[in-house]
Scaffold this motif. Structure first.
Motif, PDB file in Angstrom:
ATOM      1  N   SER A 289      79.689  35.020 133.381  1.00  0.00           N
ATOM      2  CA  SER A 289      79.036  36.271 134.114  1.00  0.00           C
ATOM      3  C   SER A 289      77.885  37.338 134.177  1.00  0.00           C
ATOM      4  O   SER A 289      75.789  37.492 134.693  1.00  0.00           O
ATOM      5  N   LEU A 290      77.100  36.457 132.199  1.00  0.00           N
ATOM      6  CA  LEU A 290      75.289  36.465 132.280  1.00  0.00           C
ATOM      7  C   LEU A 290      75.047  35.238 133.448  1.00  0.00           C
ATOM      8  O   LEU A 290      73.577  35.690 133.631  1.00  0.00           O
ATOM      9  N   GLN A 291      75.148  33.862 133.357  1.00  0.00           N
ATOM     10  CA  GLN A 291      75.086  33.453 134.447  1.00  0.00           C
ATOM     11  C   GLN A 291      74.602  33.533 135.534  1.00  0.00           C
ATOM     12  O   GLN A 291      73.780  33.740 136.116  1.00  0.00           O
ATOM     13  N   ALA A 292      75.349  34.810 135.968  1.00  0.00           N
ATOM     14  CA  ALA A 292      75.668  35.558 137.405  1.00  0.00           C
ATOM     15  C   ALA A 292      74.662  36.321 137.389  1.00  0.00           C
ATOM     16  O   ALA A 292      74.326  36.732 138.643  1.00  0.00           O
ATOM     17  N   GLN A 293      74.264  36.915 136.119  1.00  0.00           N
ATOM     18  CA  GLN A 293      73.183  37.934 136.619  1.00  0.00           C
ATOM     19  C   GLN A 293      72.036  37.130 135.557  1.00  0.00           C
ATOM     20  O   GLN A 293      71.062  37.808 135.605  1.00  0.00           O
ATOM     21  N   ASN A 294      71.649  35.895 135.414  1.00  0.00           N
ATOM     22  CA  ASN A 294      70.775  35.271 135.567  1.00  0.00           C
ATOM     23  C   ASN A 294      70.189  35.665 134.197  1.00  0.00           C
ATOM     24  O   ASN A 294      68.784  35.977 134.452  1.00  0.00           O
ATOM     25  N   LEU A 295      71.405  36.372 132.838  1.00  0.00           N
ATOM     26  CA  LEU A 295      70.335  36.643 131.663  1.00  0.00           C
ATOM     27  C   LEU A 295      69.943  35.559 131.115  1.00  0.00           C
ATOM     28  O   LEU A 295      69.029  35.693 129.830  1.00  0.00           O
ATOM     29  N   ASP A 296      70.754  34.027 130.852  1.00  0.00           N
ATOM     30  CA  ASP A 296      70.214  33.433 130.002  1.00  0.00           C
ATOM     31  C   ASP A 296      70.922  33.602 128.991  1.00  0.00           C
ATOM     32  O   ASP A 296      69.378  33.320 128.008  1.00  0.00           O
ATOM     33  N   ALA A 297      71.286  34.438 128.602  1.00  0.00           N
ATOM     34  CA  ALA A 297      71.703  34.904 126.700  1.00  0.00           C
ATOM     35  C   ALA A 297      72.902  33.671 125.697  1.00  0.00           C
ATOM     36  O   ALA A 297      73.723  33.395 126.778  1.00  0.00           O
ATOM     37  N   GLN A 298      72.657  34.133 125.536  1.00  0.00           N
ATOM     38  CA  GLN A 298      73.003  33.219 124.214  1.00  0.00           C
ATOM     39  C   GLN A 298      74.581  33.731 123.533  1.00  0.00           C
ATOM     40  O   GLN A 298      74.407  35.420 123.292  1.00  0.00           O
ATOM     41  N   ASN A 299      75.071  32.272 123.663  1.00  0.00           N
ATOM     42  CA  ASN A 299      76.602  33.808 122.927  1.00  0.00           C
ATOM     43  C   ASN A 299      76.671  33.950 121.347  1.00  0.00           C
ATOM     44  O   ASN A 299      76.711  32.791 120.497  1.00  0.00           O
ATOM     45  N   LEU A 300      76.376  34.998 120.911  1.00  0.00           N
ATOM     46  CA  LEU A 300      75.992  35.567 118.783  1.00  0.00           C
ATOM     47  C   LEU A 300      76.971  34.886 118.021  1.00  0.00           C
ATOM     48  O   LEU A 300      76.939  34.568 117.688  1.00  0.00           O
ATOM     49  N   ASP A 301      78.863  35.460 118.872  1.00  0.00           N
ATOM     50  CA  ASP A 301      79.355  35.268 117.564  1.00  0.00           C
ATOM     51  C   ASP A 301      79.178  33.982 118.066  1.00  0.00           C
ATOM     52  O   ASP A 301      80.593  33.383 116.669  1.00  0.00           O
ATOM     53  N   ALA A 302      79.809  32.535 118.590  1.00  0.00           N
ATOM     54  CA  ALA A 302      80.138  31.686 118.719  1.00  0.00           C
ATOM     55  C   ALA A 302      78.784  31.018 117.964  1.00  0.00           C
ATOM     56  O   ALA A 302      79.147  29.928 116.826  1.00  0.00           O
ATOM     57  N   LEU A 303      77.562  30.931 117.396  1.00  0.00           N
ATOM     58  CA  LEU A 303      76.224  30.904 116.598  1.00  0.00           C
ATOM     59  C   LEU A 303      77.180  30.787 115.121  1.00  0.00           C
ATOM     60  O   LEU A 303      76.516  30.683 114.248  1.00  0.00           O
ATOM     61  N   LEU A 304      77.510  32.154 115.250  1.00  0.00           N
ATOM     62  CA  LEU A 304      77.694  33.008 114.000  1.00  0.00           C
ATOM     63  C   LEU A 304      79.048  31.731 113.175  1.00  0.00           C
ATOM     64  O   LEU A 304      79.062  32.020 112.044  1.00  0.00           O
ATOM     65  N   GLU A 305      79.900  31.623 114.201  1.00  0.00           N
ATOM     66  CA  GLU A 305      81.675  31.147 114.144  1.00  0.00           C
ATOM     67  C   GLU A 305      80.850  29.824 112.964  1.00  0.00           C
ATOM     68  O   GLU A 305      81.411  29.445 112.033  1.00  0.00           O
ATOM     69  N   ARG A 306      79.622  29.227 113.566  1.00  0.00           N
ATOM     70  CA  ARG A 306      79.013  27.893 113.292  1.00  0.00           C
ATOM     71  C   ARG A 306      78.083  27.617 111.895  1.00  0.00           C
ATOM     72  O   ARG A 306      78.068  26.829 111.162  1.00  0.00           O
ATOM     73  N   SER A 307      78.103  29.237 111.802  1.00  0.00           N
ATOM     74  CA  SER A 307      76.849  29.254 111.211  1.00  0.00           C
ATOM     75  C   SER A 307      77.370  29.501 109.029  1.00  0.00           C
ATOM     76  O   SER A 307      78.460  29.546 108.669  1.00  0.00           O
ATOM     77  N   PRO A 308      76.265  28.964 108.745  1.00  0.00           N
ATOM     78  CA  PRO A 308      76.923  28.771 107.070  1.00  0.00           C
ATOM     79  C   PRO A 308      77.332  30.549 106.658  1.00  0.00           C
ATOM     80  O   PRO A 308      76.130  31.599 107.126  1.00  0.00           O
ATOM     81  N   LYS A 309      78.434  30.509 105.152  1.00  0.00           N
ATOM     82  CA  LYS A 309      78.611  32.359 105.241  1.00  0.00           C
ATOM     83  C   LYS A 309      78.496  31.706 103.487  1.00  0.00           C
ATOM     84  O   LYS A 309      78.371  33.242 102.990  1.00  0.00           O
ATOM     85  N   HIS A 310      77.465  30.546 102.789  1.00  0.00           N
ATOM     86  CA  HIS A 310      77.328  30.822 101.544  1.00  0.00           C
ATOM     87  C   HIS A 310      75.714  31.760 101.664  1.00  0.00           C
ATOM     88  O   HIS A 310      74.883  31.752 102.845  1.00  0.00           O
ATOM     89  N   PRO A 311      75.112  31.775 100.607  1.00  0.00           N
ATOM     90  CA  PRO A 311      73.707  32.230 100.791  1.00  0.00           C
ATOM     91  C   PRO A 311      72.151  31.511 101.272  1.00  0.00           C
ATOM     92  O   PRO A 311      72.440  30.500 100.974  1.00  0.00           O
ATOM     93  N   PRO A 312      71.761  31.931 101.539  1.00  0.00           N
ATOM     94  CA  PRO A 312      70.402  31.092 102.519  1.00  0.00           C
ATOM     95  C   PRO A 312      69.724  30.826 101.309  1.00  0.00           C
ATOM     96  O   PRO A 312      69.650  31.536 100.267  1.00  0.00           O
ATOM     97  N   GLN A 313      68.640  29.919 101.741  1.00  0.00           N
ATOM     98  CA  GLN A 313      68.359  29.570 100.040  1.00  0.00           C
ATOM     99  C   GLN A 313      66.491  30.242 100.225  1.00  0.00           C
ATOM    100  O   GLN A 313      66.241  29.292 100.992  1.00  0.00           O
ATOM    101  N   TYR A 314      66.994  31.275 100.153  1.00  0.00           N
ATOM    102  CA  TYR A 314      65.597  31.807 100.443  1.00  0.00           C
ATOM    103  C   TYR A 314      65.267  32.558  99.587  1.00  0.00           C
ATOM    104  O   TYR A 314      65.588  33.862  99.210  1.00  0.00           O
ATOM    105  N   THR A 315      63.988  33.413  99.546  1.00  0.00           N
ATOM    106  CA  THR A 315      63.483  34.473  98.221  1.00  0.00           C
ATOM    107  C   THR A 315      62.176  35.089  98.943  1.00  0.00           C
ATOM    108  O   THR A 315      61.564  34.591  99.853  1.00  0.00           O
ATOM    109  N   LEU A 316      63.472  36.432  98.818  1.00  0.00           N
ATOM    110  CA  LEU A 316      62.230  37.865  99.686  1.00  0.00           C
ATOM    111  C   LEU A 316      60.809  38.279  99.454  1.00  0.00           C
ATOM    112  O   LEU A 316      61.104  38.403  97.377  1.00  0.00           O
ATOM    113  N   GLU A 317      60.185  38.300  99.650  1.00  0.00           N
ATOM    114  CA  GLU A 317      59.224  38.345  99.801  1.00  0.00           C
ATOM    115  C   GLU A 317      59.132  40.256  99.403  1.00  0.00           C
ATOM    116  O   GLU A 317      57.715  40.186  99.259  1.00  0.00           O
ATOM    117  N   LYS A 318      59.979  40.922  99.929  1.00  0.00           N
ATOM    118  CA  LYS A 318      59.317  42.360 100.284  1.00  0.00           C
ATOM    119  C   LYS A 318      59.681  42.605  99.266  1.00  0.00           C
ATOM    120  O   LYS A 318      60.555  42.242  98.202  1.00  0.00           O
TER     121      LYS A 318
END
Length: 229
Positions: free
Chosen positions: A169-198
């Motif tokens: 459907s997204l391709q038919a509508q020419n939205l060229d959108a990535q599937n976020l749910d699939a990306l998040l399934e492959r994403s690590p679940k542990h805390p990122p190695q990042y120090t927030l500056e805010k």
């Protein structure tokens, strides 16, 4: 009948709030840090209950989803102060997205899902968003404005049960959108190695008015404001 203890209780409550704010300012507390403290205390308690489906996320489950969002955002190359527009109906994923983005200092622009066309374009434009995450239920509304969005705008879709059907459907509508749910399934679940500056008084996310008396206006929500709710 006048309760003579009421003014005293009010004064004590005000003093506690002021002391708490001072402590958080001194420690440069943030919502992600305060959330992590809550998870450590109540990992298995319900954090979110979605009445529409009966779905329940514990604090630990919400944290893992937030970590997945944070890792995904880092992989996109986004940095503190960048903005990502969220355009979807209310559901648990909205919380995981803005909180996960906040873990690395990226600010969510929470776009009212009732907005369409010019109002939608206005909100996305003034936010300066580098990307938009939209719910599958908003697909048609996004399709209407896709040609008017900034050429560099990256689109992600979330929430479609049938992903193969969604992709077609997204391709038919020419939205060229990535599937976020699939990306998040492959994403690590542990805390990122990042120090927030805010810090405690820095920007957390943006919310928008309904636009009933003109174009919607953005209100900035800082970490300290959210903590006081």
């Amino acid at each position: 009948m006048f309760n003579s203890s009421l003014p005293t209780r009010c004064l004590v409550a005000i003093l506690k709030v002021r002391l708490s704010i001072r402590r958080h300012l001194r420690n440069r507390s943030t919502i992600p840090a305060l959330f992590a403290q809550t998870v450590s205390l109540h990992p298995h308690k319900a954090a979110l209950i979605y009445e529409a489906t009966g779905e329940v996320w514990s604090f630990r489950e919400l944290q893992e989803r937030c970590h997945a969002v944070a890792h995904w955002a880092l992989a996109q190359g986004w940095a503190e102060g960048d903005v990502v527009a969220l355009y979807m109906e209310s559901r648990p994923m909205v919380v995981a997205l803005w909180l996960g983005l906040a873990m690395i200092g990226v600010e969510a622009a929470l776009i009212n899902h009732n907005l369409r066309q010019h109002s939608l374009l206005h909100c996305v434009g003034v936010s300066g968003a580098r990307a938009m995450v939209f719910g599958a239920e908003m697909r048609d509304a996004v399709s209407e404005v896709r040609g008017s969005l900034q050429p560099h705008m990256v689109l992600f879709s979330s929430g479609e049960p049938d992903r193969e059907e969604e992709l077609c459907s997204l391709q038919a509508q020419n939205l060229d959108a990535q599937n976020l749910d699939a990306l998040l399934e492959r994403s690590p679940k542990h805390p990122p190695q990042y120090t927030l500056e805010k810090g405690f008084n820095d920007r957390l996310f943006y919310i928008y008015t309904s636009g009933t008396t003109g174009m919607p206006k953005a209100a900035v929500v800082v970490h300290s404001r959210w903590a006081s709710l």
